[in-house]
Motif scaffolding. Sequence first.
Motif, PDB file in Angstrom:
ATOM      1  N   ALA A   2       0.648  -1.174   0.073  1.00 39.41           N
ATOM      2  CA  ALA A   2      -0.028   0.030  -0.095  1.00 39.41           C
ATOM      3  C   ALA A   2       0.778   1.292   0.210  1.00 39.41           C
ATOM      4  O   ALA A   2       1.864   1.395   0.494  1.00 39.41           O
ATOM      5  N   PHE A  20      -4.049   0.933  -3.067  1.00 39.18           N
ATOM      6  CA  PHE A  20      -3.545  -0.492  -2.947  1.00 39.18           C
ATOM      7  C   PHE A  20      -3.230  -0.955  -4.338  1.00 39.18           C
ATOM      8  O   PHE A  20      -3.030  -2.177  -4.725  1.00 39.18           O
ATOM      9  N   THR A  21      -2.930  -0.208  -5.371  1.00 40.50           N
ATOM     10  CA  THR A  21      -2.839  -0.438  -6.611  1.00 40.50           C
ATOM     11  C   THR A  21      -1.568   0.567  -7.198  1.00 40.50           C
ATOM     12  O   THR A  21      -1.234   1.535  -6.502  1.00 40.50           O
ATOM     13  N   ASP A  22      -0.711   0.034  -7.998  1.00 38.43           N
ATOM     14  CA  ASP A  22       0.327   0.620  -8.335  1.00 38.43           C
ATOM     15  C   ASP A  22      -0.094   2.008  -9.394  1.00 38.43           C
ATOM     16  O   ASP A  22      -1.235   1.844 -10.316  1.00 38.43           O
ATOM     17  N   ALA A  53      -6.906  -4.794   3.079  1.00 38.73           N
ATOM     18  CA  ALA A  53      -5.721  -5.488   2.477  1.00 38.73           C
ATOM     19  C   ALA A  53      -6.093  -6.606   1.553  1.00 38.73           C
ATOM     20  O   ALA A  53      -5.866  -6.481   0.304  1.00 38.73           O
ATOM     21  N   ASP A  54      -6.666  -7.628   2.065  1.00 35.87           N
ATOM     22  CA  ASP A  54      -6.986  -8.663   1.298  1.00 35.87           C
ATOM     23  C   ASP A  54      -8.199  -8.303   0.539  1.00 35.87           C
ATOM     24  O   ASP A  54      -8.079  -8.821  -0.822  1.00 35.87           O
ATOM     25  N   THR A  55      -9.019  -7.666   0.718  1.00 33.44           N
ATOM     26  CA  THR A  55     -10.206  -7.559  -0.257  1.00 33.44           C
ATOM     27  C   THR A  55      -9.650  -6.470  -1.510  1.00 33.44           C
ATOM     28  O   THR A  55      -9.964  -6.561  -2.484  1.00 33.44           O
ATOM     29  N   ALA A  56      -8.794  -5.743  -1.221  1.00 36.07           N
ATOM     30  CA  ALA A  56      -8.293  -4.602  -2.113  1.00 36.07           C
ATOM     31  C   ALA A  56      -7.232  -5.400  -3.001  1.00 36.07           C
ATOM     32  O   ALA A  56      -7.428  -5.228  -4.303  1.00 36.07           O
ATOM     33  N   ARG A  57      -6.589  -6.520  -2.411  1.00 33.28           N
ATOM     34  CA  ARG A  57      -5.968  -7.424  -3.529  1.00 33.28           C
ATOM     35  C   ARG A  57      -6.739  -7.973  -4.449  1.00 33.28           C
ATOM     36  O   ARG A  57      -6.325  -7.802  -6.053  1.00 33.28           O
ATOM     37  N   TRP A  58      -7.885  -8.373  -4.444  1.00 38.58           N
ATOM     38  CA  TRP A  58      -8.743  -8.885  -5.389  1.00 38.58           C
ATOM     39  C   TRP A  58      -9.443  -7.836  -6.260  1.00 38.58           C
ATOM     40  O   TRP A  58      -9.638  -7.942  -7.561  1.00 38.58           O
ATOM     41  N   SER A  60      -8.059  -5.072  -6.912  1.00 42.29           N
ATOM     42  CA  SER A  60      -7.175  -4.408  -7.823  1.00 42.29           C
ATOM     43  C   SER A  60      -7.120  -4.790  -9.179  1.00 42.29           C
ATOM     44  O   SER A  60      -6.588  -4.371 -10.142  1.00 42.29           O
ATOM     45  N   ARG A 277     -15.885 -12.475  -1.120  1.00 41.97           N
ATOM     46  CA  ARG A 277     -15.582 -12.119  -2.138  1.00 41.97           C
ATOM     47  C   ARG A 277     -16.455 -12.611  -3.104  1.00 41.97           C
ATOM     48  O   ARG A 277     -16.938 -11.885  -4.287  1.00 41.97           O
TER      49      ARG A 277
END
Length: 310
Positions: A2, A20-22, A53-58, A60, A277
């Motif tokens: 992040a 949470f994304t580049d 963080a985990d939610t944001a990962r998928w 993204s 999810r």
Amino acid sequence: MARRIDVTGAGGVRLAAWEFTDPPKAGGGPGEGAPGPGVLLLHGLMGRAAHWADTARWLSARHRPVGLDQRGHGRSEKPVDGPYDRGAYVDDAIAAIEQLGLAPVALIGHSMGALTAWQLAARRPDLVSALVICDMRAAALGAASQREWAEWFRTWPVPFATLADVRKWFGADDPVLERPRPARGEFFAEVMAERADGWRPVFSRRQMLTARETWVRDAHWEELAQVRCPALVVRGLDGELGRAEAQEMVRVLPQGAYAELPDAGHLLPWEHPGEWRRVIEPFLRSAVPPHGGGGDRGESGPWPGREPEP
């Protein structure tokens, strides 16, 4: 990983937002590296953006997820005298959306963050494309609820000697628990910081009670009715939002839909991340197109979530 972005909230309060994304790649072709539609993740009372963080990962893979440490929480400023009222929290979230260029944004809120989200959607429909309400009641909770919380805070055995003690107390030993909930222990371990005498919460319990005081005595049905975008009400079978109340919330929302996670409590996104999810992803896919505007709903209306059983 992040990336922190500083935001100026209402009254000049310094807020920490977390990307949470580049960032988009420079020099890419049309659409290459461009961020997807914005998602603002709003934690509940005592939470922090890192919980998402985990939610944001998928998320993204298709969206631009941003978490906000709300005032009094996480790395954001914790003004001694507040304010910690509803207007301040909504204004802070609006500031984040506008300063980060997230609109039209999908709002995902848990508990207090869900209330902030639907109040924002009611007040500024131009900024919001979709709404997820996770385990937050619209009914007034009353003064007795506030007294119970004050008493609960007094039972906390702070300071904790180790993070393992934090996990054990909140996940198993807390007297309010009916059965062990390890995810709850992990949740609270995320909001502790090591001090000279042990581990203490990063927030002020007094400020948390002040913030809570501003919503528990009032009902929030009228604002729900003003939400124009597609909205999904999600509850855990053992959460704080009962099925009958959730059913009424879905009825009041102009484009409301419902989802329920079995064997989940108040912290359902962290207790059952896979089920969470499977509920959220198709809703956002239907409600939010790749780059803003209305969802892929055509003339069929809101996402066809399962209606709660009577």
